[in-house]
Scaffold this motif. Structure first.
Motif, PDB file in Angstrom:
ATOM      1  N   ASN A 117       5.983  83.604  43.702  1.00  0.00           N
ATOM      2  CA  ASN A 117       7.428  83.391  43.708  1.00  0.00           C
ATOM      3  C   ASN A 117       8.122  84.352  42.747  1.00  0.00           C
ATOM      4  O   ASN A 117       8.484  84.008  41.630  1.00  0.00           O
ATOM      5  CB  ASN A 117       7.718  81.925  43.339  1.00  0.00           C
ATOM      6  CG  ASN A 117       9.179  81.558  43.543  1.00  0.00           C
ATOM      7  OD1 ASN A 117       9.751  80.785  42.787  1.00  0.00           O
ATOM      8  ND2 ASN A 117       9.799  82.107  44.564  1.00  0.00           N
ATOM      9  N   ARG A 118       8.250  85.586  43.199  1.00  0.00           N
ATOM     10  CA  ARG A 118       8.956  86.615  42.435  1.00  0.00           C
ATOM     11  C   ARG A 118       9.498  87.628  43.436  1.00  0.00           C
ATOM     12  O   ARG A 118       9.084  87.635  44.595  1.00  0.00           O
ATOM     13  CB  ARG A 118       8.009  87.294  41.434  1.00  0.00           C
ATOM     14  CG  ARG A 118       6.951  88.130  42.112  1.00  0.00           C
ATOM     15  CD  ARG A 118       6.059  88.864  41.119  1.00  0.00           C
ATOM     16  NE  ARG A 118       5.227  89.830  41.827  1.00  0.00           N
ATOM     17  CZ  ARG A 118       4.177  90.448  41.310  1.00  0.00           C
ATOM     18  NH1 ARG A 118       3.813  90.188  40.076  1.00  0.00           N
ATOM     19  NH2 ARG A 118       3.497  91.322  42.027  1.00  0.00           N
ATOM     20  N   ARG A 119      10.402  88.478  42.965  1.00  0.00           N
ATOM     21  CA  ARG A 119      10.951  89.480  43.853  1.00  0.00           C
ATOM     22  C   ARG A 119       9.916  90.510  44.282  1.00  0.00           C
ATOM     23  O   ARG A 119       9.843  90.884  45.449  1.00  0.00           O
ATOM     24  CB  ARG A 119      12.108  90.215  43.144  1.00  0.00           C
ATOM     25  CG  ARG A 119      13.415  89.497  43.236  1.00  0.00           C
ATOM     26  CD  ARG A 119      13.994  89.516  44.641  1.00  0.00           C
ATOM     27  NE  ARG A 119      14.286  90.866  45.130  1.00  0.00           N
ATOM     28  CZ  ARG A 119      14.745  91.132  46.343  1.00  0.00           C
ATOM     29  NH1 ARG A 119      14.941  90.130  47.192  1.00  0.00           N
ATOM     30  NH2 ARG A 119      14.981  92.356  46.713  1.00  0.00           N
ATOM     31  N   ALA A 120       9.133  91.004  43.323  1.00  0.00           N
ATOM     32  CA  ALA A 120       8.198  92.097  43.631  1.00  0.00           C
ATOM     33  C   ALA A 120       7.082  91.597  44.534  1.00  0.00           C
ATOM     34  O   ALA A 120       6.506  90.537  44.309  1.00  0.00           O
ATOM     35  CB  ALA A 120       7.620  92.674  42.349  1.00  0.00           C
ATOM     36  N   PRO A 135      14.038  82.472  44.427  1.00  0.00           N
ATOM     37  CA  PRO A 135      13.588  81.445  43.468  1.00  0.00           C
ATOM     38  C   PRO A 135      13.439  80.082  44.139  1.00  0.00           C
ATOM     39  O   PRO A 135      14.310  79.667  44.905  1.00  0.00           O
ATOM     40  CB  PRO A 135      14.717  81.411  42.420  1.00  0.00           C
ATOM     41  CG  PRO A 135      15.439  82.704  42.571  1.00  0.00           C
ATOM     42  CD  PRO A 135      15.324  83.081  44.021  1.00  0.00           C
ATOM     43  N   GLU A 181       4.065  83.157  37.563  1.00  0.00           N
ATOM     44  CA  GLU A 181       4.882  83.645  38.687  1.00  0.00           C
ATOM     45  C   GLU A 181       4.485  82.974  39.997  1.00  0.00           C
ATOM     46  O   GLU A 181       5.087  83.238  41.027  1.00  0.00           O
ATOM     47  CB  GLU A 181       4.710  85.151  38.842  1.00  0.00           C
ATOM     48  CG  GLU A 181       5.234  85.947  37.665  1.00  0.00           C
ATOM     49  CD  GLU A 181       5.067  87.436  37.900  1.00  0.00           C
ATOM     50  OE1 GLU A 181       4.033  87.838  38.455  1.00  0.00           O
ATOM     51  OE2 GLU A 181       5.982  88.187  37.550  1.00  0.00           O
TER      52      GLU A 181
ATOM     53  N   ASN B  80       9.565  99.479  44.906  1.00  0.00           N
ATOM     54  CA  ASN B  80       8.605  98.703  45.694  1.00  0.00           C
ATOM     55  C   ASN B  80       8.691  99.058  47.176  1.00  0.00           C
ATOM     56  O   ASN B  80       7.666  99.125  47.865  1.00  0.00           O
ATOM     57  CB  ASN B  80       8.817  97.201  45.479  1.00  0.00           C
ATOM     58  CG  ASN B  80       8.287  96.756  44.130  1.00  0.00           C
ATOM     59  OD1 ASN B  80       7.394  97.391  43.577  1.00  0.00           O
ATOM     60  ND2 ASN B  80       8.842  95.679  43.594  1.00  0.00           N
ATOM     61  N   GLY B 255      10.489  88.645  36.876  1.00  0.00           N
ATOM     62  CA  GLY B 255      10.229  88.896  38.283  1.00  0.00           C
ATOM     63  C   GLY B 255      11.273  88.307  39.224  1.00  0.00           C
ATOM     64  O   GLY B 255      11.358  88.714  40.364  1.00  0.00           O
ATOM     65  N   LEU B 256      12.037  87.373  38.755  1.00  0.00           N
ATOM     66  CA  LEU B 256      12.952  86.681  39.682  1.00  0.00           C
ATOM     67  C   LEU B 256      14.382  87.199  39.552  1.00  0.00           C
ATOM     68  O   LEU B 256      14.771  87.719  38.543  1.00  0.00           O
ATOM     69  CB  LEU B 256      12.912  85.175  39.419  1.00  0.00           C
ATOM     70  CG  LEU B 256      11.647  84.531  39.939  1.00  0.00           C
ATOM     71  CD1 LEU B 256      11.603  83.064  39.547  1.00  0.00           C
ATOM     72  CD2 LEU B 256      11.593  84.641  41.460  1.00  0.00           C
TER      73      LEU B 256
END
Lengths: 256, 256
Positions: A117-120, A135, A181, B80, B255-256
Motif C-alpha cells: 500500500n504505497r504509490r511506488a 491509501p 508499507e 517509476n 510512500g503514500l
C-alpha cells in the motif's frame, strides 16, 4: 508406501497447482519427479488445496506414493533433486497415517494475503504482493472483515467455477494488519470456497479506499449474490501458509 | 534542481549498481529514466552504496538532477513510469539539502543478510537467501560476531578490489538471529569495506557449522590477512535495508 509431503512454491512460474495438458503446473512437476523414482511409471498425487495460477504456497500438503525402502530424508532430497530447477521444494516428508487424506483430513487452512500500500510499484516483492497505490484505511477494513466471521452462506464470495457442494463455510479468522508499507490479511478456516479469500480481500479493498462503509460487507454477504461483493483480488498477493492436521503431521524443525 | 531518491530493487536481474558498458545495472536504468526527463541529455547520479551484482536494496539512496518545477510525487511517479518493467522503484523523493551527498553524508548503513538453514532448497525465496543445508549453531555464530564489534583494521574481511583508503572501520552491530527456518545477520556501521558484510557472514558460517570455534574469528581479524578469514558469502542473501542521515531525509510514510 504413501507419504505426506510439505511443499513450498513460488506461484509466479506455474499455471496453478492442477495438472492440465502440457502446462507447467506444480502437480505436473511433482508427478514427473515421482515418476522418475517409479521407473518412469505415471504417478498421481492428491493435495490439500488446489491453488490457482500465481498463488504461492509455504505450507501446501500432498499425498504421494513412493517406492519402499526410502527414509524421510531420502524422499525429500530425491524429489528436490528431480524437481530442479523449478521453484518448488519438498520441505519435509513423513509417512502418511492410515486413512489420512491431505484434503479431507485438514483441520484448518491458513492463508496470508499481502497488499503493498504505497504509490511506488513493487520492485523487491514484485509478484508477491497486490499493489494498491491509494491509501487504505486498515481500521475500516478490519471492521468490515469482522462482519464475515462465523458460519455463513458465502455465495457472494464464491467463484462461479466453484465445485463445492455447499456454500456454507465457517470463517474463523479474518484480520487486517498494517506491516510497514504493507497490509496483511490473515484468513483461517477449515476450508474455503474457490476464490473466497481473494473475493473477501477485493471487497475489503473497497472498504479501505472509502468506496464502501464497513457495514456494506454484511449486506454483500447476506445478498448471497456474487455481484453484490467486490472484485477478485489478484492471485499474486495470496499465499497458502499452512494446513493443520490432528495430530500435527510435521515436526516444526522438519527441514533440518 | 537536485533530489534525493529512496530506491528499492531486486538485485537478481542486475549486474550490480554501477553503470558498465552495455550491462543492465540499476544505475543505467535510473540514468536512462532521468535522461527521458531531461530531453534525452545524459544524466549522472551518485549513490550511498554501490551494491554488487545480485545484492538487493530496500533502502538505497541516490542523488539525481531533475528539471525545475516538479514536486515530490511527480518525480517519484515519472521515474517509476520510465523505469518499467525493471525491478527497481523510487519509493520516495525529497529535494536534496544543500551540500548533501548520499555517500559522504551517510551517518549509518543497515544491512540484512538472510540464510535459509534447512535441507530443502529455497522455492519461495530463491535468489533472496543463501541456502546452507547443514544445521548452524546460532549461539556460536553470535559469540563469534561479537568479537568483530568496535573499531578495527578489517583487512581480513576486505575484498582485494576494495578502493577504500583505510581498512579501519567501526562495526556497531553484528547480530545473528534465528527466524524460523532462516538465520538473519544484522550488520550496522557508518560505512563498510567492499565485501565486508559478505566476508563476515562467510566466516560466521564456519563457526555455525562447527568448523571454527568462535574465538577463531578474533584471530582472523587480528591477522589482517584476507586468507585468514572465511570465504565470501553469496550476494543473493544480502540486502541494503536503510541508510540513515542527520536529520532524517525521508518521512517514514513517504510512500503514500
Amino acid at each position: 508406501m504413501l507419504w505426506a509431503l510439505w511443499l513450498e512454491y513460488d506461484g509466479a512460474g506455474f499455471h496453478g497447482w492442477q495438472r492440465q495438458g502440457g502446462q507447467l503446473t506444480v502437480q505436473a512437476v511433482l508427478e514427473a519427479a515421482l515418476s522418475r523414482l517409479h521407473a518412469g511409471r505415471p504417478v498421481a498425487v492428491t493435495v490439500a488445496g488446489r491453488t490457482d495460477a500465481g498463488v504461492h504456497a509455504a505450507g501446501q500438503v500432498a499425498l504421494a506414493p513412493l517406492p519402499e525402502g526410502l527414509d524421510a530424508r531420502r524422499v525429500r532430497d530425491a524429489l528436490n533433486f528431480h524437481m530442479k530447477p523449478h521453484a518448488v521444494a519438498v520441505v519435509a516428508a513423513v509417512p502418511a497415517p492410515a486413512g489420512w487424506n491431505p484434503r479431507f483430513s485438514a483441520r484448518q487452512r491458513f492463508y496470508l494475503y499481502r497488499i503493498l500500500n504505497r504509490r511506488a510499484r513493487p520492485a523487491l516483492d514484485l509478484g508477491r504482493v497486490w499493489h494498491v497505490p491509494v491509501p487504505l484505511d486498515v481500521a475500516a477494513m478490519q471492521e468490515g472483515a469482522a462482519l464475515l466471521l462465523g458460519r455463513h452462506d458465502f455465495t457472494s464470495f464464491r467463484a462461479s467455477a466453484c465445485q463445492a457442494k455447499s456454500p456454507m463455510k465457517t470463517l474463523d479468522r479474518l484480520d487486517v494488519v498494517r506491516a510497514g508499507e504493507e497490509i496483511h490479511v490473515y484468513a483461517e478456516a477449515r476450508s474455503f470456497l474457490h476464490h473466497q479469500v481473494r473475493n473477501m480481500v477485493g471487497t475489503l479493498r473497497l472498504v479501505g479506499d472509502g468506496s464502501w462503509p464497513p457495514s456494506r460487507v454484511a449486506a454483500a454477504l447476506s445478498a448471497r449474490d456474487r455481484a453484490a461483493a467486490g472484485p477478485t483480488a489478484p492471485a499474486e498477493g495470496l499465499c497458502l501458509r499452512h494446513v493443520a492436521y490432528d495430530p500435527p503431521l510435521f515436526p516444526s524443525a522438519a527441514g533440518l
